[in-house]
Write a protein that holds these residues in place. Structure first.
Motif: not given
Length: 423
Positions: A35-39, A47-49, A199-201
């Motif tokens: 999904r689209r990044i929410s953090f 890249s935004q996902i 947890a690399p996002i």
């Protein structure tokens, strides 16, 4: 007596599948969790996902002190270790001496989120080259040292035996489980808590992969962005998560009547000594790791019933793997089903190897091959049976899982159905 390592407990926290049951249901349904990044606001990135975990630490039993102390990767590892221990049925304080319990944890980027957040604070959002450390949290040093994750897991399970951190890029999780199995077979431990977390996002990770154009820019359709072995693939999707396994000496497990998911029959790793991100198209180093793991398991290539591929969704990796499978397995490569679960849970860097070992153990338990989601237009150069879109029932006695990491790392592991095929 020949010592053998078996898996008696599994704890998985993965995007779209928090817990073993939810994880397996996601895989067999062929659902994607991207999904689209929410953090953070990803609008400025190519890249935004990503594949994010729906993980609230307090909901998973972590105390306020643990939440304050631990980075997200650490939190995922600790919760996965607790789940694996509960799944194994082991009461470690009573059944196993603490010095006979070891820990082997992998991570590619360690406590990235905590480290980046603290850098933003101490540098005043990057304004100051010479930072003021007095603004940092007391745990900053722990964020810098990846072995913090190993220490937290060891404290959680009461392990006083060998403890180590394996950081070999994207093969970290697979290598950590392989190292854990070796501790069992060599006699250094009777029980090993082994796995990986990442947890690399975070902005820094997303920016790094953007710079080398490794991640998918398919921002308008994140559900279908991860497409391993598909002709239209355009990069991998970043993920996060953790999987921790309880490894136990086989006779020790048998004596206490433990459930056994699988035996770790063979493991090997190699390096291509070639390039930080590049791969040779002939797949020789991965093929060598596969061949050595087969030799150590005393198995013929035709014994492999399913291959869990690295399957990142980049053209370079897909062609490299295809060549490696053909080189190592010969004509049998065309007969064995192959799939990539990264099509559903993304690529969680060092954690994915242990998540994939868990998937293989569950595949052996349920006699089902997970699919490769989003594989609608197979690349003609990837001409093996890559199990598109739907799970497949199969008779599985031996499964192969492989990993490929930046730096040239190539790893392979064979898992077998335990006790002569009885689940």
């Amino acid at each position: 007596m020949t010592r053998r390592a078996v898996i008696t407990g599994i704890g998985v926290l993965a995007p779209g599948g928090m817990g073993n049951k939810a994880f397996w249901e996601l895989l067999t349904a062929g659902r994607t969790a991207t999904r689209r990044i929410s953090f953070f606001d990803p609008g400025e990135y190519r890249s935004q996902i990503a594949a994010e975990c729906d993980f609230a630490p307090e909901a998973f039993g972590l105390s306020p002190q643990e939440i304050r102390r631990m980075d997200r990767a650490c939190q995922l590892a600790v919760v996965a270790a607790r789940d694996a221990l509960a799944d194994s049925g082991l009461g470690l304080g009573q059944q196993v001496a603490p010095e006979r319990i070891a820990v082997s944890i992998g991570s590619a980027v360690g406590c990235t989120m905590g480290l980046e957040e603290e850098y933003v604070v101490v540098s005043d959002r990057g304004k100051h080259w010479q930072v003021d450390h007095t603004y940092a949290v007391p745990q900053l040093y722990g964020y810098l040292i990846p072995s913090t994750i190993t220490a937290e897991v060891a404290w959680t399970v009461g392990a006083e035996g060998p403890a180590g951190m394996i950081s070999t890029g994207c093969t970290s999780g697979l290598d950590a489980v392989g190292h854990g199995a070796q501790l069992v077979t060599e006699g250094s431990a009777d029980v090993v808590v082994a796995g990986a977390a990442d947890a690399p996002i975070s902005p820094i990770s997303v920016a790094c992969f953007d710079a080398i154009r490794a991640t998918s820019p398919n921002n308008d359709d994140p559900e279908h962005a991860s497409r391993p072995f598909d002709l239209t693939r355009d990069g991998f999707v970043l993920g996060e998560g953790a999987a921790v396994l309880v490894l136990e000496e086989r006779e020790h497990a048998r004596r206490r009547g433990a459930q056994v998911y699988a035996e770790i029959a063979g493991f090997a790793n190699r390096s291509n000594a070639y390039h930080m991100t590049g791969l040779k198209p002939d797949g020789r180093e991965m093929a060598e790791a596969i061949t050595v793991s087969l030799d150590r398991a005393r198995l013929d290539p035709t014994a492999v019933d399913y291959i869990n591929a690295h399957g990142s969704g980049t053209r370079q990796n897909d062609l490299h793997e295809t060549a490696a499978f053909k080189r190592a397995l010969g004509e049998h490569a065309y007969r064995v089903p192959v799939s990539s679960i990264k099509s559903m849970v993304g690529h969680s860097l060092g954690a994915i190897g242990s998540i994939e070992v868990a998937a293989c153990a569950l595949a052996l338990r349920h006699q089902v091959v997970p699919p490769t989601a989003n594989l609608h237009n197979p690349d003609p150069q990837c001409d093996l049976d890559y199990v598109p879109c739907q799970a497949r029932e199969a008779v599985l006695e031996t499964v192969l899982t492989v990993g490929s990491g930046f730096g040239g790392f190539q790893s392979a592991m064979l898992l077998r159905r335990p006790f002569g095929g009885s689940p």
